[in-house]
Enzyme design. Structure first.
Site, PDB file in Angstrom:
ATOM      1  N   HIS A 278       0.830  -1.207   0.000  1.00  0.00           N
ATOM      2  CA  HIS A 278       0.000   0.000   0.000  1.00  0.00           C
ATOM      3  C   HIS A 278       0.868   1.262   0.000  1.00  0.00           C
ATOM      4  O   HIS A 278       0.480   2.278  -0.545  1.00  0.00           O
ATOM      5  CB  HIS A 278      -0.937  -0.004   1.222  1.00  0.00           C
TER       6      HIS A 278
ATOM      7  N   ASP B 107      -5.850   5.938   0.912  1.00  0.00           N
ATOM      8  CA  ASP B 107      -5.846   4.516   0.568  1.00  0.00           C
ATOM      9  C   ASP B 107      -7.254   3.942   0.711  1.00  0.00           C
ATOM     10  O   ASP B 107      -7.984   4.295   1.650  1.00  0.00           O
ATOM     11  CB  ASP B 107      -4.894   3.748   1.490  1.00  0.00           C
TER      12      ASP B 107
ATOM     13  N   GLU C 104       4.739  -5.011 -11.935  1.00  0.00           N
ATOM     14  CA  GLU C 104       6.197  -5.011 -12.142  1.00  0.00           C
ATOM     15  C   GLU C 104       6.611  -6.117 -13.115  1.00  0.00           C
ATOM     16  O   GLU C 104       7.460  -5.909 -13.984  1.00  0.00           O
ATOM     17  CB  GLU C 104       6.911  -5.172 -10.790  1.00  0.00           C
TER      18      GLU C 104
HETATM   19  N1  UDP Z   1       9.083  -6.018  -2.537  1.00  0.00           N
HETATM   20  C1  UDP Z   1      10.433  -5.811  -2.606  1.00  0.00           C
HETATM   21  N2  UDP Z   1      11.256  -6.651  -1.940  1.00  0.00           N
HETATM   22  C2  UDP Z   1      10.805  -7.684  -1.199  1.00  0.00           C
HETATM   23  C3  UDP Z   1       9.407  -7.913  -1.140  1.00  0.00           C
HETATM   24  C4  UDP Z   1       8.580  -7.056  -1.826  1.00  0.00           C
HETATM   25  O1  UDP Z   1      10.904  -4.876  -3.268  1.00  0.00           O
HETATM   26  O2  UDP Z   1      11.628  -8.403  -0.617  1.00  0.00           O
HETATM   27  C5  UDP Z   1       8.184  -5.061  -3.209  1.00  0.00           C
HETATM   28  C6  UDP Z   1       7.620  -5.577  -4.503  1.00  0.00           C
HETATM   29  O3  UDP Z   1       8.463  -5.242  -5.585  1.00  0.00           O
HETATM   30  C7  UDP Z   1       6.277  -4.862  -4.559  1.00  0.00           C
HETATM   31  C8  UDP Z   1       5.872  -4.732  -3.099  1.00  0.00           C
HETATM   32  O4  UDP Z   1       7.079  -4.837  -2.355  1.00  0.00           O
HETATM   33  O5  UDP Z   1       6.438  -3.577  -5.094  1.00  0.00           O
HETATM   34  C9  UDP Z   1       4.914  -5.798  -2.638  1.00  0.00           C
HETATM   35  O6  UDP Z   1       3.640  -5.525  -3.108  1.00  0.00           O
HETATM   36  P1  UDP Z   1       2.683  -6.641  -3.714  1.00  0.00           P
HETATM   37  O7  UDP Z   1       1.430  -5.947  -4.094  1.00  0.00           O
HETATM   38  O8  UDP Z   1       3.371  -7.374  -4.783  1.00  0.00           O
HETATM   39  O9  UDP Z   1       2.450  -7.659  -2.536  1.00  0.00           O
HETATM   40  P2  UDP Z   1       2.112  -7.515  -0.967  1.00  0.00           P
HETATM   41  O10 UDP Z   1       3.450  -7.417  -0.302  1.00  0.00           O
HETATM   42  O11 UDP Z   1       1.277  -6.298  -0.772  1.00  0.00           O
HETATM   43  O12 UDP Z   1       1.414  -8.780  -0.640  1.00  0.00           O
HETATM   44  N1  UDP Z   2     -10.072  -3.844   0.234  1.00  0.00           N
HETATM   45  C1  UDP Z   2     -10.903  -2.763   0.142  1.00  0.00           C
HETATM   46  N2  UDP Z   2     -11.306  -2.156   1.269  1.00  0.00           N
HETATM   47  C2  UDP Z   2     -10.936  -2.594   2.487  1.00  0.00           C
HETATM   48  C3  UDP Z   2     -10.122  -3.711   2.582  1.00  0.00           C
HETATM   49  C4  UDP Z   2      -9.688  -4.321   1.424  1.00  0.00           C
HETATM   50  O1  UDP Z   2     -11.264  -2.346  -0.946  1.00  0.00           O
HETATM   51  O2  UDP Z   2     -11.340  -1.984   3.490  1.00  0.00           O
HETATM   52  C5  UDP Z   2      -9.653  -4.493  -1.002  1.00  0.00           C
HETATM   53  C6  UDP Z   2      -8.412  -3.849  -1.562  1.00  0.00           C
HETATM   54  O3  UDP Z   2      -8.495  -3.904  -2.964  1.00  0.00           O
HETATM   55  C7  UDP Z   2      -7.314  -4.788  -1.107  1.00  0.00           C
HETATM   56  C8  UDP Z   2      -8.033  -6.107  -1.235  1.00  0.00           C
HETATM   57  O4  UDP Z   2      -9.324  -5.838  -0.753  1.00  0.00           O
HETATM   58  O5  UDP Z   2      -6.188  -4.650  -1.923  1.00  0.00           O
HETATM   59  C9  UDP Z   2      -7.473  -7.295  -0.540  1.00  0.00           C
HETATM   60  O6  UDP Z   2      -7.046  -7.013   0.715  1.00  0.00           O
HETATM   61  P1  UDP Z   2      -5.905  -7.943   1.298  1.00  0.00           P
HETATM   62  O7  UDP Z   2      -6.378  -8.542   2.509  1.00  0.00           O
HETATM   63  O8  UDP Z   2      -5.427  -8.875   0.279  1.00  0.00           O
HETATM   64  O9  UDP Z   2      -4.739  -6.926   1.617  1.00  0.00           O
HETATM   65  P2  UDP Z   2      -3.632  -6.346   0.626  1.00  0.00           P
HETATM   66  O10 UDP Z   2      -3.093  -7.505  -0.126  1.00  0.00           O
HETATM   67  O11 UDP Z   2      -4.287  -5.320  -0.240  1.00  0.00           O
HETATM   68  O12 UDP Z   2      -2.650  -5.734   1.564  1.00  0.00           O
END
Ligand code: UDP
Ligand code: UDP
Ligand code: UDP
Length: 444
Positions: A23, A120, A347
């Protein structure tokens, strides 16, 4: 149309990210873009944060962009037993929401006066009434796919284009934290002044075409939001090791910033990587929050077979924050086993890396479907959700890695999506949409 034609003078934007790197990063990338458009930026930083990656990213960003004003938002601690979730990142969303009233003095005292705020999606429900009181335009930054936005906009209904099985179990339980949040935020987004989203036309053409029927305010596609130079910062990429590998020969394995895998599943995944016969670069994560990661003994978690491969230089394994962008940029990387977090998807699209999607929770299966439908990767729906006691066997994982790495059609489509991403960025697609955003402001 030049920028000066559309940017009202002295635009001052406040940015309110939510917790989790997935986020935070899109907000910082947006901040840099706003600065390029001559806006003043105030970044609202919550204290405390959940993970050390977040605090490091924020402090590096602020030191490299001294023109950004930081407003510290100190959270009121909550009793976790009242929050209906145990996930540390969800708990933090809830903590921020319950502290949202403190934003009123913080926003009203901003000088020069704020032109608008970007909030957000996960915080919208608590922030919208405050910004309405302040008569401050509030744009929502939606950090997932347009496909996910199409679900959120009508939830708890489910659009016919999304199979019910693609929703995580938590969303099918109407009493769960996520289900409640999602239906509330769907309603709130409709009251916002616009929705900003990190996607681009060629990535989600069909979905973007039907969004205008969803009762949402204008959706501004600003993707691909590109990383800033600093994001590499102190993080690591094993470039020397990659330099010694053949073109497109390595599979990169990472499940993002907040997805832990059970020790048993990590073992099977290791087995799969060995069986695939491909070289691998694997970021192992056995804890949800990185502060707890220290002390993990990789030898013990991974076992002999994998460690032998590592010793013989067939694989590279780490349990720390890596520079994902730089890894994906490297010509040796030929495949990406990913949880399909939306930032990772965008990415991978930019770099044209075929994805083997293994969604773990939340929006990830819906994101994975975006890739599969366009043919530049596979989405392993049959592997089920993470942490649900269903163990995916190493043999199956190894087979799928081979299938991905050897599929020329998928590789060709991935190259195509990369070309489209670059074109969208070069032809000013996202820049044009930023200009439209400023125009919408003029109308307010
Ligand atoms: N990322 C990174 N290094 C790590 C792990 C994650 O640079 O070791 C970055 C990745 O490139 C991306 C973000 O962190 O931009 C992770 O966002 P994503 O939506 O892919 O997954 P989330 O971590 O929210 O599940
Ligand atoms: N989301 C939303 N409102 C909320 C919570 C979640 O719209 O209050 C949506 C948002 O698109 C988010 C997705 O649900 O990216 C999935 O949330 P998740 O638990 O996977 O967390 P994230 O991977 O985004 O950190
Ligand atoms: N989980 C996770 N990352 C996420 C969302 C959930 O690791 O982005 C974990 C979470 O810690 C929990 C499990 O998945 O152990 C189930 O999450 P769910 O949202 O279903 O339940 P909750 O934790 O909200 O009760």
């Amino acid at each position: 149309m030049s920028n000066s034609d559309v940017i009202p003078s002295h635009v001052h934007v406040a940015l309110l990210p939510s917790s989790g790197v997935g986020h935070l990063l899109p907000f910082l990338r947006l901040a840099a873009s706003l600065i390029r458009h001559q806006c003043s930026v105030t970044l609202i930083t919550t204290h405390p944060v959940v993970s050390s990656s977040e605090s490091q990213i924020i402090s590096t960003f602020l030191s490299l962009f001294p023109q950004v004003t930081e407003k510290k938002f100190t959270l009121i601690p909550i009793d976790p037993t009242t929050a209906n979730t145990t996930d540390p990142f969800f708990l933090q969303w809830e903590t921020i929401r319950r502290s949202a009233h403190l934003l009123f003095p913080l926003l009203s005292s901003s000088s020069p006066l704020l032109s608008f705020i970007v909030t957000d999606v996960t915080l919208m429900t608590s922030v919208i009434s405050i910004t309405e009181n302040l008569r401050l335009p509030n744009y929502c930054l939606f950090t997932a796919s347009a496909r996910m936005l199409s679900l959120v906009s009508c939830f708890p209904s489910i659009p016919s284009s999304i199979p019910k099985a693609s929703l995580p179990p938590a969303l099918l339980d109407s009493k769960s934290f996520l289900a409640k949040d999602l239906s509330e935020s769907g309603k709130c987004i409709k009251h916002s002044d616009g929705v900003l989203i990190n996607t681009f036309e060629e990535l989600e053409k069909e979905t973007l075409e039907m969004l205008p029927t969803k009762g949402l305010p204008t959706v501004f596609t600003l993707g691909p939001l590109l990383p800033l130079e600093f994001e590499g910062g102190s993080s690591f990429a094993p470039l020397e090791w990659l330099e010694n590998q053949r073109k497109s020969s390595v599979v990169y394995v990472s499940f993002g910033s907040r997805t832990a895998m059970s020790k048993e599943q990590i073992r099977e995944l290791g087995k799969g990587l060995v069986l695939s016969g491909y070289k691998f670069l694997w970021v192992v994560k056995s804890k949800i929050v990185d502060k707890e990661e220290i002390g993990d003994d990789l030898d013990e978690i991974l076992g002999h077979q994998v460690m032998n491969k590592v010793k013989k230089n067939y694989g590279f394994v780490l349990n720390r924050w890596v520079d994902q962008w730089r890894i994906l940029s490297h010509k040796a990387v030929g495949g990406f086993m990913s949880h399909c977090g939306w930032n990772s998807v965008v990415e991978a699209a930019w770099h044209g890396i075929p994805v083997l999607g293994w969604p773990q929770h939340g929006d990830q299966m819906i994101n994975g479907e975006v890739i599969e439908a366009a043919g530049w990767g596979l989405c392993m729906k049959s592997w089920g959700w993470g942490l649900n006691n269903h163990l995916v066997k190493g043999e199956e994982i190894g087979d799928k890695i081979k299938e991905l790495m050897e599929n020329q059609m998928v590789r060709m489509k991935a190259a195509g999506i990369s070309e489209a991403a670059k074109k969208s960025s070069e032809s000013g697609g996202s820049c044009h949409n930023m200009a439209k955003l400023f125009q919408s402001l003029n109308k307010n």
